[in-house]
Design a protein around this motif. Structure first.
Motif, PDB file in Angstrom:
ATOM      1  N   CYS A  62       0.839  -1.199   0.000  1.00 21.36           N
ATOM      2  CA  CYS A  62       0.000   0.000   0.000  1.00 21.36           C
ATOM      3  C   CYS A  62       0.875   1.251   0.000  1.00 21.36           C
ATOM      4  O   CYS A  62       0.579   2.228  -0.717  1.00 21.36           O
ATOM      5  CB  CYS A  62      -0.929   0.003   1.213  1.00 21.36           C
ATOM      6  N   LEU A  63       1.948   1.246   0.782  1.00 19.13           N
ATOM      7  CA  LEU A  63       2.898   2.364   0.757  1.00 19.13           C
ATOM      8  C   LEU A  63       3.511   2.517  -0.636  1.00 19.13           C
ATOM      9  O   LEU A  63       3.675   3.638  -1.137  1.00 19.13           O
ATOM     10  CB  LEU A  63       4.024   2.130   1.775  1.00 19.13           C
ATOM     11  N   LEU A  64       3.844   1.402  -1.241  1.00 18.35           N
ATOM     12  CA  LEU A  64       4.412   1.414  -2.584  1.00 18.35           C
ATOM     13  C   LEU A  64       3.446   2.059  -3.573  1.00 18.35           C
ATOM     14  O   LEU A  64       3.835   2.884  -4.405  1.00 18.35           O
ATOM     15  CB  LEU A  64       4.753  -0.014  -3.012  1.00 18.35           C
ATOM     16  N   PHE A  65       2.174   1.710  -3.470  1.00 18.07           N
ATOM     17  CA  PHE A  65       1.156   2.271  -4.357  1.00 18.07           C
ATOM     18  C   PHE A  65       1.018   3.778  -4.162  1.00 18.07           C
ATOM     19  O   PHE A  65       1.013   4.548  -5.128  1.00 18.07           O
ATOM     20  CB  PHE A  65      -0.177   1.578  -4.097  1.00 18.07           C
ATOM     21  N   ILE A  66       0.918   4.205  -2.908  1.00 14.82           N
ATOM     22  CA  ILE A  66       0.776   5.639  -2.618  1.00 14.82           C
ATOM     23  C   ILE A  66       1.990   6.407  -3.134  1.00 14.82           C
ATOM     24  O   ILE A  66       1.867   7.484  -3.737  1.00 14.82           O
ATOM     25  CB  ILE A  66       0.601   5.866  -1.105  1.00 14.82           C
ATOM     26  N   GLY A  67       3.173   5.846  -2.903  1.00 14.37           N
ATOM     27  CA  GLY A  67       4.388   6.501  -3.363  1.00 14.37           C
ATOM     28  C   GLY A  67       4.464   6.590  -4.881  1.00 14.37           C
ATOM     29  O   GLY A  67       4.853   7.624  -5.433  1.00 14.37           O
ATOM     30  N   ALA A  68       4.080   5.507  -5.574  1.00 18.93           N
ATOM     31  CA  ALA A  68       4.132   5.506  -7.034  1.00 18.93           C
ATOM     32  C   ALA A  68       3.166   6.531  -7.621  1.00 18.93           C
ATOM     33  O   ALA A  68       3.498   7.253  -8.564  1.00 18.93           O
ATOM     34  CB  ALA A  68       3.819   4.110  -7.565  1.00 18.93           C
ATOM     35  N   VAL A  69       1.960   6.609  -7.060  1.00 16.22           N
ATOM     36  CA  VAL A  69       0.980   7.590  -7.537  1.00 16.22           C
ATOM     37  C   VAL A  69       1.489   9.007  -7.309  1.00 16.22           C
ATOM     38  O   VAL A  69       1.386   9.876  -8.188  1.00 16.22           O
ATOM     39  CB  VAL A  69      -0.382   7.374  -6.842  1.00 16.22           C
ATOM     40  N   SER A  70       2.061   9.248  -6.123  1.00 14.55           N
ATOM     41  CA  SER A  70       2.587  10.576  -5.814  1.00 14.55           C
ATOM     42  C   SER A  70       3.734  10.946  -6.745  1.00 14.55           C
ATOM     43  O   SER A  70       3.841  12.097  -7.198  1.00 14.55           O
ATOM     44  CB  SER A  70       3.047  10.627  -4.357  1.00 14.55           C
ATOM     45  N   TRP A  71       4.589   9.970  -7.031  1.00 13.93           N
ATOM     46  CA  TRP A  71       5.721  10.257  -7.921  1.00 13.93           C
ATOM     47  C   TRP A  71       5.236  10.613  -9.327  1.00 13.93           C
ATOM     48  O   TRP A  71       5.735  11.556  -9.945  1.00 13.93           O
ATOM     49  CB  TRP A  71       6.659   9.052  -7.978  1.00 13.93           C
ATOM     50  N   TYR A  72       4.260   9.894  -9.824  1.00  9.27           N
ATOM     51  CA  TYR A  72       3.754  10.181 -11.159  1.00  9.27           C
ATOM     52  C   TYR A  72       3.033  11.523 -11.227  1.00  9.27           C
ATOM     53  O   TYR A  72       3.114  12.233 -12.227  1.00  9.27           O
ATOM     54  CB  TYR A  72       2.804   9.073 -11.621  1.00  9.27           C
ATOM     55  N   LYS A  74       3.287  14.370  -9.061  1.00 12.38           N
ATOM     56  CA  LYS A  74       3.983  15.609  -8.728  1.00 12.38           C
ATOM     57  C   LYS A  74       5.504  15.474  -8.627  1.00 12.38           C
ATOM     58  O   LYS A  74       6.182  16.440  -8.276  1.00 12.38           O
ATOM     59  CB  LYS A  74       3.444  16.169  -7.405  1.00 12.38           C
ATOM     60  N   ARG A  75       6.034  14.283  -8.931  1.00 15.07           N
ATOM     61  CA  ARG A  75       7.477  14.051  -8.837  1.00 15.07           C
ATOM     62  C   ARG A  75       8.006  14.426  -7.442  1.00 15.07           C
ATOM     63  O   ARG A  75       9.058  15.061  -7.309  1.00 15.07           O
ATOM     64  CB  ARG A  75       8.231  14.865  -9.896  1.00 15.07           C
ATOM     65  N   THR A  76       7.295  14.050  -6.406  1.00 12.88           N
ATOM     66  CA  THR A  76       7.699  14.396  -5.048  1.00 12.88           C
ATOM     67  C   THR A  76       8.751  13.429  -4.534  1.00 12.88           C
ATOM     68  O   THR A  76       8.673  12.220  -4.788  1.00 12.88           O
ATOM     69  CB  THR A  76       6.485  14.377  -4.097  1.00 12.88           C
ATOM     70  N   ASP A 144      14.959  10.211 -13.378  1.00 14.01           N
ATOM     71  CA  ASP A 144      13.513  10.194 -13.575  1.00 14.01           C
ATOM     72  C   ASP A 144      13.060   9.001 -14.406  1.00 14.01           C
ATOM     73  O   ASP A 144      12.001   8.419 -14.145  1.00 14.01           O
ATOM     74  CB  ASP A 144      13.053  11.494 -14.242  1.00 14.01           C
ATOM     75  N   ASP A 145      13.826   8.631 -15.424  1.00  8.87           N
ATOM     76  CA  ASP A 145      13.425   7.502 -16.270  1.00  8.87           C
ATOM     77  C   ASP A 145      13.392   6.200 -15.470  1.00  8.87           C
ATOM     78  O   ASP A 145      12.446   5.404 -15.587  1.00  8.87           O
ATOM     79  CB  ASP A 145      14.378   7.351 -17.457  1.00  8.87           C
ATOM     80  N   THR A 146      14.427   5.985 -14.665  1.00 10.92           N
ATOM     81  CA  THR A 146      14.465   4.778 -13.832  1.00 10.92           C
ATOM     82  C   THR A 146      13.323   4.782 -12.833  1.00 10.92           C
ATOM     83  O   THR A 146      12.642   3.769 -12.637  1.00 10.92           O
ATOM     84  CB  THR A 146      15.810   4.692 -13.089  1.00 10.92           C
ATOM     85  N   ARG A 147      13.093   5.932 -12.212  1.00 12.29           N
ATOM     86  CA  ARG A 147      12.018   6.025 -11.231  1.00 12.29           C
ATOM     87  C   ARG A 147      10.651   5.812 -11.875  1.00 12.29           C
ATOM     88  O   ARG A 147       9.776   5.163 -11.285  1.00 12.29           O
ATOM     89  CB  ARG A 147      12.076   7.377 -10.524  1.00 12.29           C
ATOM     90  N   ASP A 148      10.466   6.343 -13.091  1.00 18.43           N
ATOM     91  CA  ASP A 148       9.197   6.143 -13.789  1.00 18.43           C
ATOM     92  C   ASP A 148       8.952   4.658 -14.044  1.00 18.43           C
ATOM     93  O   ASP A 148       7.847   4.145 -13.834  1.00 18.43           O
ATOM     94  CB  ASP A 148       9.197   6.889 -15.123  1.00 18.43           C
ATOM     95  N   THR A 149       9.980   3.980 -14.501  1.00 24.92           N
ATOM     96  CA  THR A 149       9.838   2.552 -14.810  1.00 24.92           C
ATOM     97  C   THR A 149       9.531   1.744 -13.559  1.00 24.92           C
ATOM     98  O   THR A 149       8.621   0.906 -13.549  1.00 24.92           O
ATOM     99  CB  THR A 149      11.128   2.017 -15.462  1.00 24.92           C
ATOM    100  N   LEU A 150      10.279   1.997 -12.490  1.00 30.46           N
ATOM    101  CA  LEU A 150      10.084   1.222 -11.267  1.00 30.46           C
ATOM    102  C   LEU A 150       8.750   1.549 -10.615  1.00 30.46           C
ATOM    103  O   LEU A 150       8.098   0.666 -10.043  1.00 30.46           O
ATOM    104  CB  LEU A 150      11.231   1.489 -10.290  1.00 30.46           C
TER     105      LEU A 150
END
Length: 237
Positions: A62-72, A74-76, A144-150
């Motif tokens: 669930c933390l992973l999901f929240i973090g991934a959504v936030s990253w996509y 606002k790039r926080t 950013d590219d690596t983070r987007d993929t992961l």
């Protein structure tokens, strides 16, 4: 920072004490289950760790999901921290599940893993996703590219969580159904329910402590990298 570190260490220590107490009470105090309903009634005691391990891993995803959504969105940085923390704790608690489960399965079913069971296979894939994320983050250059993929892989992994959680409701083969400990109608012995509750609380405290420590470590790493960049820029100038 020191207060956060102290809080994380305190919570983690308390959680570990509770986890150890759960194991002790589960093996020495909790009563034996009905031998007519279980092939290996003594082996059920490993479930006092196995079930809380599973629930803690779902919290991690669930933390992973929240973090991934936030990253996509606002790039926080805090979102990426949650991706890192969720994947690492998902792997940690997921390994606890896939190690303890086959031990019980070998005794109860006669085989450690049933490839025809939906929950077992989806959970195994879920843990493999966490392993992929952890290894990729450690071996690929940060950007950013690596983070987007992961983050995208993390979102795929989270999609497996409801499938895994409800698998025995949709299609039950070998794996027992969802374990509920808060109701008097579950059929669980009160002592068994009490030890399970201790396990849930202990693993939750441990989980929160590890999340706090992970955030502290990542903040320190970012601070160290910032200072290293300042030194490099000064040396070049």
């Amino acid at each position: 920072m020191p207060d956060t570190r102290t809080l994380g260490l305190t919570l983690t220590s308390c959680g570990l004490v509770g986890v150890i107490a759960t194991a002790y009470l589960g093996f020495s105090w909790a009563p034996l289950v009905d031998p007519e309903a279980w092939n290996a009634p003594e082996a059920y005691r490993i479930l006092f760790w196995h079930v809380p391990f599973a629930w803690a891993s779902f919290l991690a995803f669930c933390l992973l999901f929240i973090g991934a959504v936030s990253w996509y969105r606002k790039r926080t940085e805090w979102g990426w921290r949650l991706v890192v923390t969720g994947s690492e704790l998902g792997l940690l608690f997921g390994l606890g599940v896939v190690i303890s489960g086959p031990i019980w399965g070998s005794a109860e079913w006669g085989v450690p893993w049933d490839w025809g069971d939906l929950r077992l296979n989806t959970y195994g894939l879920l843990t493999a996703v966490a392993l992929f994320l952890v290894l990729s983050r450690r071996t690929q250059p940060d950007g950013d590219d690596t983070r987007d993929t992961l983050a995208a892989v993390g979102l795929f992994g989270f999609a497996l969580v409801p499938i895994t959680a409800l698998a025995t409701t949709w299609y039950q083969n070998r794996h027992p159904g969802i374990v509920l400990v808060e109701s008097e109608d579950t059929g669980l012995d009160p002592q068994i329910r009490m030890v399970l509750m201790l396990g849930f609380v202990s693993f939750l405290v441990l989980f929160v402590g590890l999340v706090t420590l992970s955030g502290t470590i990542q903040a320190l790493e970012e601070e160290l990298e910032g200072r290293q960049r300042m030194l490099d820029e000064g040396a070049i100038a």
